[in-house]
Design a protein around this motif. Sequence first.
Motif, PDB file in Angstrom:
ATOM      1  N   TYR A 115       7.412 -23.045  20.165  1.00 22.98           N
ATOM      2  CA  TYR A 115       6.383 -23.183  18.903  1.00 22.98           C
ATOM      3  C   TYR A 115       6.452 -24.521  18.437  1.00 22.98           C
ATOM      4  CZ  TYR A 115       4.966 -22.346  14.314  1.00 22.98           C
ATOM      5  OH  TYR A 115       4.287 -22.111  12.823  1.00 22.98           O
ATOM      6  N   THR A 156       2.887 -20.950  27.966  1.00 25.06           N
ATOM      7  CA  THR A 156       2.533 -22.200  27.068  1.00 25.06           C
ATOM      8  C   THR A 156       1.904 -23.426  28.101  1.00 25.06           C
ATOM      9  OG1 THR A 156       4.324 -21.543  25.703  1.00 25.06           O
ATOM     10  CG2 THR A 156       3.973 -23.630  25.658  1.00 25.06           C
ATOM     11  N   ARG A 160      -1.501 -25.182  27.212  1.00 20.58           N
ATOM     12  CA  ARG A 160      -1.006 -26.186  26.279  1.00 20.58           C
ATOM     13  C   ARG A 160      -2.127 -26.879  25.234  1.00 20.58           C
ATOM     14  NH1 ARG A 160       3.749 -28.039  26.149  1.00 20.58           N
ATOM     15  NH2 ARG A 160       4.234 -27.361  27.830  1.00 20.58           N
ATOM     16  N   LEU A 163      -3.582 -24.239  22.972  1.00 15.55           N
ATOM     17  CA  LEU A 163      -2.420 -23.956  21.835  1.00 15.55           C
ATOM     18  C   LEU A 163      -2.433 -25.334  21.008  1.00 15.55           C
ATOM     19  CD1 LEU A 163       0.212 -22.338  24.097  1.00 15.55           C
ATOM     20  CD2 LEU A 163      -0.951 -21.083  22.345  1.00 15.55           C
ATOM     21  N   TYR A 167      -3.004 -24.440  16.829  1.00 15.56           N
ATOM     22  CA  TYR A 167      -2.132 -24.614  15.867  1.00 15.56           C
ATOM     23  C   TYR A 167      -2.547 -25.839  15.014  1.00 15.56           C
ATOM     24  CZ  TYR A 167       0.972 -21.102  17.664  1.00 15.56           C
ATOM     25  OH  TYR A 167       1.677 -20.187  18.057  1.00 15.56           O
ATOM     26  N   ILE A 191       3.615 -16.979  19.290  1.00 14.51           N
ATOM     27  CA  ILE A 191       3.448 -17.711  20.657  1.00 14.51           C
ATOM     28  C   ILE A 191       3.448 -16.273  21.719  1.00 14.51           C
ATOM     29  CG2 ILE A 191       4.741 -18.876  22.700  1.00 14.51           C
ATOM     30  CD1 ILE A 191       3.460 -20.989  21.158  1.00 14.51           C
ATOM     31  N   TRP A 225      -7.651 -17.620  18.347  1.00 11.98           N
ATOM     32  CA  TRP A 225      -7.487 -17.730  19.833  1.00 11.98           C
ATOM     33  C   TRP A 225      -8.774 -17.958  20.519  1.00 11.98           C
ATOM     34  CZ3 TRP A 225      -4.019 -19.852  22.879  1.00 11.98           C
ATOM     35  CH2 TRP A 225      -3.996 -19.620  24.165  1.00 11.98           C
TER      36      TRP A 225
END
Length: 233
Positions: A115, A156, A160, A163, A167, A191, A225
């Motif tokens: 995270y 992850t 990447r 994500l 965030y 996550i 998402w």
Amino acid sequence: MNAKRTVLELLGRAGMFPGEAEELVALVEAGAIAGAHHEIGKPRDAPAGSGEAYGSGWRDGALATSDELGHAAERALERALGPALSGSSGAVARDRHPVGRVDVERAKVAVIPLYLEFSDLSELDPEVSDEVLTAVLGTMNVVGRVGYAGQLEQFTASGRERLARLYAHYGPRGHIAVHGRYSLLHSPTSIAVLERLAAAGPALRAEWEHAELPPAWLDGLATAWEASEAPPA
């Protein structure tokens, strides 16, 4: 066995109760086996130049070895944790070992550094990490829980860029107004929730409902998402 006995004695001298020490050692054993199970399960071609019959035998042998390693990991855990409980109260995890404290703590250790690659720890983190991770871990069997850290790392690594966009926009560093449905993006547990939404969405929703967690959190994560799938035009 001598090495195991030595480790148990050292843990006992450090103040750990015998039952907890046995469980910890069993988890380490099962984790090693689960790691081997995961590696063997990766698709690999037979050596170059092999015939079709050899290639077929190669794949069958890898599958048989993978299955046996999975059973071995389950047996290692069952020796320490006891047999799985049939008809457990969870909506999904029937005929499985219930999620335990060690499972949850291990998941916390796994999600926090991942995270922090994308976000900062936030004071708005909902104080329900244990409940969220229990729901997440309830979607998989005990061997899956042991190897879950590696699965999170793969998720992850493969997502990447997505994500990072997620965030940056919705997390503590983002400019979007804090809204209840996006609260979980202020938590490292997000996550794991995202990984399970992608890999086992229906099972996660069933466990989420059983745990009586806010449905809006899952809906908010799913919406965010989806919105982060591609960079803005």
